[in-house]
Design an enzyme around this catalytic site. Structure first.
Site, PDB file in Angstrom:
ATOM      1  N   ARG A  74       0.877  -1.186   0.000  1.00 27.80           N
ATOM      2  CA  ARG A  74       0.000   0.000   0.000  1.00 27.80           C
ATOM      3  C   ARG A  74       0.903   1.221   0.000  1.00 27.80           C
ATOM      4  NH1 ARG A  74      -5.344   1.140   3.498  1.00 27.80           N
ATOM      5  NH2 ARG A  74      -6.102  -0.217   1.864  1.00 27.80           N
TER       6      ARG A  74
ATOM      7  N   HIS B  29      -7.402   0.535  -6.353  1.00 28.69           N
ATOM      8  CA  HIS B  29      -7.533  -0.339  -5.186  1.00 28.69           C
ATOM      9  C   HIS B  29      -8.093  -1.680  -5.691  1.00 28.69           C
ATOM     10  CE1 HIS B  29      -7.722  -1.622  -1.181  1.00 28.69           C
ATOM     11  NE2 HIS B  29      -8.571  -0.765  -0.647  1.00 28.69           N
TER      12      HIS B  29
ATOM     13  N   GLN C 239      -9.672  -4.488  -3.348  1.00 33.67           N
ATOM     14  CA  GLN C 239     -10.981  -4.084  -2.845  1.00 33.67           C
ATOM     15  C   GLN C 239     -12.063  -4.386  -3.887  1.00 33.67           C
ATOM     16  OE1 GLN C 239     -11.955  -2.267   0.188  1.00 33.67           O
ATOM     17  NE2 GLN C 239     -13.892  -3.013  -0.614  1.00 33.67           N
TER      18      GLN C 239
ATOM     19  N   ASP D 145     -17.781   5.854  -1.091  1.00 36.33           N
ATOM     20  CA  ASP D 145     -16.443   5.868  -0.488  1.00 36.33           C
ATOM     21  C   ASP D 145     -16.293   7.236   0.181  1.00 36.33           C
ATOM     22  OD1 ASP D 145     -13.722   5.523   0.091  1.00 36.33           O
ATOM     23  OD2 ASP D 145     -13.042   5.816  -1.971  1.00 36.33           O
TER      24      ASP D 145
ATOM     25  N   CYS E 159     -16.598   0.719   0.736  1.00 31.73           N
ATOM     26  CA  CYS E 159     -15.344  -0.017   0.929  1.00 31.73           C
ATOM     27  C   CYS E 159     -14.858   0.063   2.373  1.00 31.73           C
ATOM     28  CB  CYS E 159     -14.285   0.496  -0.031  1.00 31.73           C
ATOM     29  SG  CYS E 159     -14.036   2.286   0.058  1.00 31.73           S
TER      30      CYS E 159
ATOM     31  N   ARG F  46     -13.195  -9.428   1.682  1.00 32.74           N
ATOM     32  CA  ARG F  46     -11.792  -9.099   1.405  1.00 32.74           C
ATOM     33  C   ARG F  46     -10.924 -10.323   1.696  1.00 32.74           C
ATOM     34  NH1 ARG F  46     -10.021  -3.914   1.411  1.00 32.74           N
ATOM     35  NH2 ARG F  46      -8.215  -4.928   0.438  1.00 32.74           N
TER      36      ARG F  46
HETATM   37  N1   CP Z   1     -11.200  -0.787   2.472  1.00 30.18           N
HETATM   38  C1   CP Z   1      -9.923  -0.766   2.899  1.00 30.18           C
HETATM   39  O1   CP Z   1      -8.980  -0.890   2.116  1.00 30.18           O
HETATM   40  O2   CP Z   1      -9.788  -0.627   4.236  1.00 30.18           O
HETATM   41  P1   CP Z   1      -8.413  -0.380   5.018  1.00 30.18           P
HETATM   42  O3   CP Z   1      -7.929   0.985   4.582  1.00 30.18           O
HETATM   43  O4   CP Z   1      -8.760  -0.451   6.459  1.00 30.18           O
HETATM   44  O5   CP Z   1      -7.438  -1.438   4.597  1.00 30.18           O
HETATM   45  N1  NVA Z   2     -10.495   6.406  -1.297  1.00 29.01           N
HETATM   46  C1  NVA Z   2     -10.113   5.925   0.016  1.00 29.01           C
HETATM   47  C2  NVA Z   2     -10.224   4.444   0.079  1.00 29.01           C
HETATM   48  C3  NVA Z   2      -9.931   3.841   1.428  1.00 29.01           C
HETATM   49  C4  NVA Z   2     -10.009   2.342   1.423  1.00 29.01           C
HETATM   50  C5  NVA Z   2      -8.701   6.395   0.342  1.00 29.01           C
HETATM   51  O1  NVA Z   2      -7.852   6.409  -0.579  1.00 29.01           O
HETATM   52  O2  NVA Z   2      -8.439   6.782   1.482  1.00 29.01           O
END
Ligand code: CP
Ligand code: NVA
Length: 311
Positions: free
Chosen positions: A103, A130, A133, A224, A264, A292
């Site tokens: 990430r 993502h 997800q 989101d 999400c 997930r």
């Molecule tokens: N939806 C998601 O990716 O959650 P986290 O940021 O908690 O991993």
């Molecule tokens: N769009 C959000 C998604 C989190 C899972 C972010 O990037 O923070």
């Protein structure tokens, strides 16, 4: 199926057939099929330069379930790009571990890591996408509707990472996607153009600022956060701009009866979604979150199974 030993950097890395196969494998595992231990005596590094609950914990649990050893690394330890270059981090990790889940805000850095490593690299979210997800969300839509191709999904929110991966999924899986954003927050034209070039069965993507147009005939409303990680200083402006796009009970009344609601997570309750909706009978948000794990268990089993488990 041919995911063995491969990277998964975007939804578009999968063909339509591979996506169908991956979802079928996830469904089998969820029903209790035995995944074996393709990661026995193997280690997987997880670089998380941004916070995470679902992604990291579900990946670590899935890696352990497959017999592997997860090693989580955070910015304060590796200081990637500051203490040493992205390429050097990748080359070093490649000598120690058998795969990487990452990430990282920068898509460019993610791809730099993938180039530096021979082992498979999985995108656990960048500012641009993502994929894990949305692959899990495809599993949830398929479970709920009984089909994925032809599903009508309405994304309401910011045209960034989560939305971008839905746009790719639309093309790969044949989803009828409507993207509803405030003016100025539409997905980048380059994302729409690149998705249209993907191999796949082809889906329809409509981008609009009109919530009513997005809600007509939909199966799923998906939202989101308005302020993504890294955008915190824009919070007040975004609250103003996105205010009319909150998914609340009045919005559900305008949608077809039985429309499911997905998010999400994490949710900023009272901003993009209200308590009444996220905790209400049309919400499938918590089933969605559990998926997930099942999707990533299947993904890891496919990538590290058979040829991927050799050597
Ligand atoms: N939806 C998601 O990716 O959650 P986290 O940021 O908690 O991993
Ligand atoms: N769009 C959000 C998604 C989190 C899972 C972010 O990037 O923070």
């Amino acid at each position: 199926m041919g995911l063995s030993g491969r990277d998964l950097l975007s939804v578009g890395d999968l063909s339509s057939e591979e996506l169908v196969g991956l979802l079928a494998r996830a469904e089998e595992l969820k029903r209790g099929s035995e995944p074996g231990t393709p990661l026995a005596r193997r280690s997987i590094a997880l670089i998380f330069l941004r916070p995470s609950n679902r992604t990291r914990v579900s990946f670590e649990a899935a890696i352990a379930r497959l017999g592997g050893h997860p090693i989580a690394l955070f910015d304060r330890e590796i200081e990637m790009g500051r203490r040493e270059s992205v390429g050097d981090v990748g080359r070093i990790l490649d000598g120690f571990v058998d795969g990487l889940v990452a990430r990282i805000p920068s898509e460019r850095d993610l791809r730099g890591l993938a180039r530096a490593m021979r082992s498979p690299v999985i995108n656990a979210m960048t500012d641009l996408g993502h994929p894990c997800q949305i692959l899990a969300d495809c599993l949830t839509v398929q479970e709920q509707l009984g089909h994925l191709a032809g599903a009508r999904v309405t994304f309401v929110g910011d045209g960034n990472n989560v939305c971008n991966s839905w746009i790719e999924a639309s093309q790969v899986a044949g989803i009828d996607l409507r993207v509803v954003t405030p003016a100025g927050y539409e997905p980048a034209p380059a994302v729409l153009q690149a998705a249209a070039q993907l191999r796949g069965v082809g889906g329809r993507v409509v981008v609009t600022n009109d919530l009513g147009e997005g809600l007509a005939g939909t199966d799923v409303i998906y939202t989101d956060v308005w302020t993504s990680m890294g955008q915190e200083e824009q919070h007040e402006d975004r609250r103003q701009d996105f205010g009319p796009y909150q998914v609340n009970e009045r919005v559900l009344e305008r949608a077809p009866e039985g429309t499911r609601v997905m998010h999400c997570l994490p949710a900023h309750r009272g901003e993009e979604i209200t308590d009444a909706v996220i905790d209400g009978p049309q919400s499938i948000v918590f089933e969605q979150a559990e998926n997930r794990y099942w999707l990533q268990l299947a993904l890891l089993a496919e990538i590290f199974g058979s040829a991927g488990a050799e050597g």
